[in-house]
Design a protein around this motif. Structure first.
Motif, mmCIF file in Angstrom:
data_model
loop_
_atom_site.group_PDB
_atom_site.id
_atom_site.type_symbol
_atom_site.label_atom_id
_atom_site.label_comp_id
_atom_site.label_asym_id
_atom_site.label_seq_id
_atom_site.Cartn_x
_atom_site.Cartn_y
_atom_site.Cartn_z
ATOM 1 N N ARG B 88 0.824 -1.213 0.000
ATOM 2 C CA ARG B 88 0.000 0.000 0.000
ATOM 3 C C ARG B 88 0.861 1.267 0.000
ATOM 4 O O ARG B 88 0.567 2.254 -0.667
ATOM 5 N N ALA B 90 3.909 1.526 -1.147
ATOM 6 C CA ALA B 90 4.542 1.659 -2.470
ATOM 7 C C ALA B 90 3.553 2.260 -3.469
ATOM 8 O O ALA B 90 3.912 3.096 -4.298
ATOM 9 N N ARG B 91 2.287 1.848 -3.332
ATOM 10 C CA ARG B 91 1.290 2.379 -4.261
ATOM 11 C C ARG B 91 1.058 3.876 -4.002
ATOM 12 O O ARG B 91 0.933 4.664 -4.932
ATOM 13 N N ARG B 92 1.014 4.234 -2.725
ATOM 14 C CA ARG B 92 0.815 5.658 -2.400
ATOM 15 C C ARG B 92 1.998 6.484 -2.901
ATOM 16 O O ARG B 92 1.839 7.577 -3.443
ATOM 17 N N LEU B 93 3.210 5.944 -2.700
ATOM 18 C CA LEU B 93 4.423 6.641 -3.166
ATOM 19 C C LEU B 93 4.358 6.818 -4.684
ATOM 20 O O LEU B 93 4.617 7.907 -5.210
ATOM 21 N N ARG B 94 3.977 5.744 -5.362
ATOM 22 C CA ARG B 94 3.869 5.794 -6.827
ATOM 23 C C ARG B 94 2.870 6.850 -7.252
ATOM 24 O O ARG B 94 3.138 7.669 -8.133
ATOM 25 N N ASP B 98 3.592 10.233 -9.286
ATOM 26 C CA ASP B 98 2.894 10.423 -10.573
ATOM 27 C C ASP B 98 2.230 11.794 -10.633
ATOM 28 O O ASP B 98 2.203 12.435 -11.690
ATOM 29 N N LYS B 128 12.352 8.095 -14.023
ATOM 30 C CA LYS B 128 11.380 7.337 -13.213
ATOM 31 C C LYS B 128 11.906 5.918 -12.979
ATOM 32 O O LYS B 128 11.909 5.415 -11.857
ATOM 33 N N LYS B 129 12.391 5.295 -14.068
ATOM 34 C CA LYS B 129 12.910 3.928 -13.946
ATOM 35 C C LYS B 129 14.122 3.888 -13.018
ATOM 36 O O LYS B 129 14.263 3.000 -12.189
ATOM 37 N N ARG B 132 13.056 4.253 -9.470
ATOM 38 C CA ARG B 132 12.439 3.008 -8.987
ATOM 39 C C ARG B 132 13.503 1.965 -8.656
ATOM 40 O O ARG B 132 13.397 1.250 -7.663
ATOM 41 N N ILE B 135 15.049 2.892 -5.428
ATOM 42 C CA ILE B 135 14.156 2.586 -4.303
ATOM 43 C C ILE B 135 14.162 1.082 -4.023
ATOM 44 O O ILE B 135 14.211 0.640 -2.872
#
Lengths: 455, 139
Positions: B88, B90-94, B98, B128-129, B132, B135
């Protein structure tokens, strides 16, 4: 015609009346011609000429006389010997042949007749045709047929067959029209109900059917009224879900702020962490509900050409990043450049949810394949999670349904429902099946040449 | 004696501030590097560079703020005590990153030509890559 009931009744009635009238007319015409020929029977010049030819030269004289007749004689003349052979070996018309056979049977010696023949000795049946008696006592039957048109001759020779063919043609024509009048709107109804069952609530019966003044027209009006009401109810439900979700967001945001303030005052507490986790989960569920209700109401974005491989590569990258803590390897195999007309955000949401589901429940290696097949783009997402029970497969795409194998997954059961809805607004289909490795979800979307997205 | 204590306190404070200052310097260098790369790849005019620099700077700072908010320290990613990201989080960070990227693209679009904008999107994807990967590689 106003009533379907009346139409069916009249059609059946018409078929029966036509059959009776046709049969009676043909029978009457045939009987009338027979009666006419019997009544007009008289010793003609032809009979006298034939008699003289027989008397002069016997059978040979008769043959010569027959051959000398003009080709286009007004009447057709046949001469048959005692063995039933026509002297010029011509084929006798069917009814004549039948009458002659019956006559010969009746005039045969009694011992040669069938035993069931009722005939007293004092009775001798009339011969239908004149007879010529030769010098040696041999008897020839002279048959003079009145002139006939080709149609009349065909009818007299094949009267029964003609009647049957006409009856078949008339009844088949009327029956076809009747069946078409009933079955065509019914098949339209079937197509429409199938479309509604597939989620297309914009489906309506065509105005051509709705404007009919019979029972089918009434049914079409009721059907369209029903689908309008259904669509309205569905829209109201989607609006309600959307509004409720939206309204829940504000107190949730205030709750988050209050949580941060509480953290600053009290420091890190396990209870506060728990509240944080549950708040985040609530936020995610509300976000999913909003997405789902938006997809139900309207995509709200412009349709455009979407390169599936490019879209999937981006989604895979994002989903892999989300599972940074867990070894998830998503392999994309795309055999050719496949584009579809669609809504990019909705499609992205669909594939994101499918891949999140595969990553969360399957984990490990996930295989995504894209291929073109008969005007469709087929995307398969294969996980290695062991699949679900067969009974659960059909329910996987229902909102808030969580399979028994979901385990400790914290999902609300909306991800696959969002994916299915997003695929449905593209006139696509989504299906799940178990394979040896796990669950395979197949998405079938009309490829670019087959679709027109309206915005 | 009192002066000695004050001097010792100043020295301690100076040493304590050193890592923060170092991090600040690293970030400034990183940003300068980004600007130089962007200028070279997009073939920016002076005017474009002048307009683009504040946008990219604010974008860079917003990204750093997002990373900080989620407890990501890329400068010390091999320190061995990096926080592990849950699904969750990681999704929020993404999502947060974004939002920053999207906002940057909207601002940049008005400054760059179509060709430059397309190239900038490539640069953004590459970064971005890279981010990531960094991270993911944290320990």
């Amino acid at each position: 015609m106003r009533s379907l009931h009346l139409r069916i009744f009249l059609a059946f009635w018409l078929i029966i009346v036509l059959s009776i009238v046709t049969a009676a007319s043909l029978g009457f015409l045939y009987a009338e011609r027979a009666r006419s020929s019997l009544q007009s029977f008289e010793v003609s010049d032809a009979m006298i000429d034939a008699s003289e030819a027989l008397r002069g030269r016997g059978r040979a004289g008769l043959v010569t006389w027959l051959e000398s007749l003009p080709f286009a004689a007004e009447s057709v003349i046949y001469i048959v010997d005692e063995q039933g052979r026509e002297l010029l070996d011509r084929q006798l018309p069917g009814p004549v042949r039948m009458t002659l056979r019956r006559s010969m049977m009746q005039t045969a010696p009694r011992q040669q007749r069938p035993s069931r023949q009722r005939e007293p000795d004092s009775l001798r049946p009339a011969r239908p045709y004149a007879e010529l008696v030769g010098p040696a006592g041999e008897v020839y039957t002279l048959i003079v047929l009145p002139p006939q048109t080709a149609v009349a001759r065909w009818l007299s020779e094949r009267g029964g067959l003609g009647l049957a063919i006409i009856a078949l043609l008339v009844s088949a024509g009327v029956s076809y029209l009747l069946a078409r009048a009933i079955s065509k709107p019914i098949s339209r109804f079937r197509e429409s109900t199938a479309a509604i069952a597939a989620g297309d609530l914009d489906t309506r019966m065509a105005s051509g059917i709705e404007n009919r003044s019979d029972e089918i027209g009434e049914l079409a009006k009721d059907f369209n009224h029903m689908t309008r009401e259904l669509q309205l109810a569905w829209q109201r439900q989607a609006e309600l879900t959307s509004n409720v979700s939206h309204e829940l967001r504000s107190p949730l945001a205030r709750l988050k702020v209050a949580l941060e303030l509480a953290r600053r005052e009290t420091g890190e507490l396990a209870e506060l962490d728990r509240i944080d986790v549950e708040t985040e989960r609530l936020d995610e569920i509300i976000g999913q509900l909003l997405t789902f209700s938006k997809l139900d109401a309207n995509p709200h974005e412009a349709g455009e050409s979407v390169d599936l491989a490019e879209l999937l590569a981006g989604v895979i990258d994002d989903v892999q990043f989300e599972h940074v803590h867990k070894a998830v390897d998503i392999d994309l195999r795309c055999d050719s450049d496949i584009s579809i007309n669609g809504y990019p955000l909705a499609l992205r949401s669909a594939f994101e949810n499918l891949l999140r589901n595969a990553s969360s429940h399957g984990g490990g290696q996930i295989q995504v394949t894209v291929q073109a097949e008969g005007g469709h783009a087929i995307v398969e997402v294969q996980d290695q999670g062991g699949g679900v029970s067969e009974a659960e497969l059909a329910r996987l795409f229902e909102p808030f349904y969580r399979a028994s194998t979901s385990g400790e997954s914290q999902g609300a059961g909306l991800g696959l429902a969002i994916a299915a809805r997003a695929i449905a607004i593209h006139d696509g289909l989504v299906d799940a099946r178990n394979t040896d490795e796990g669950l395979c979800i197949e998405v079938r979307l009309p490829s670019q040449s087959n679709t027109e997205v309206t915005t | 004696m009192k002066h000695k204590w004050i001097a010792a306190l100043w020295v301690a404070l100076a040493f304590a501030a050193l890592p923060a200052a170092q991090a600040e310097e690293d970030r400034a260098a990183q940003f300068e590097e980004r600007i130089a790369e962007t200028k070279a790849r997009l073939n920016l005019s002076d005017e474009q560079l002048e307009q683009l620099t504040p946008v990219l700077k604010s974008s860079f700072e917003a990204q750093m703020a997002v990373l900080e908010k989620h407890g990501i320290d890329l400068e010390n990613r091999e320190s061995g005590n990096q926080k592990k990201l849950g699904f969750r989080e990681a999704r929020r960070l993404r999502n947060d990153l974004d939002v920053v990227r999207k906002s940057t693209l909207e601002q940049v679009e008005g400054i760059l030509s179509e060709e430059q904008f397309s190239e900038y999107k490539k640069i953004q994807d590459e970064r971005k890559k890279k981010m990531r990967e960094m991270i993911k590689d944290r320990r």
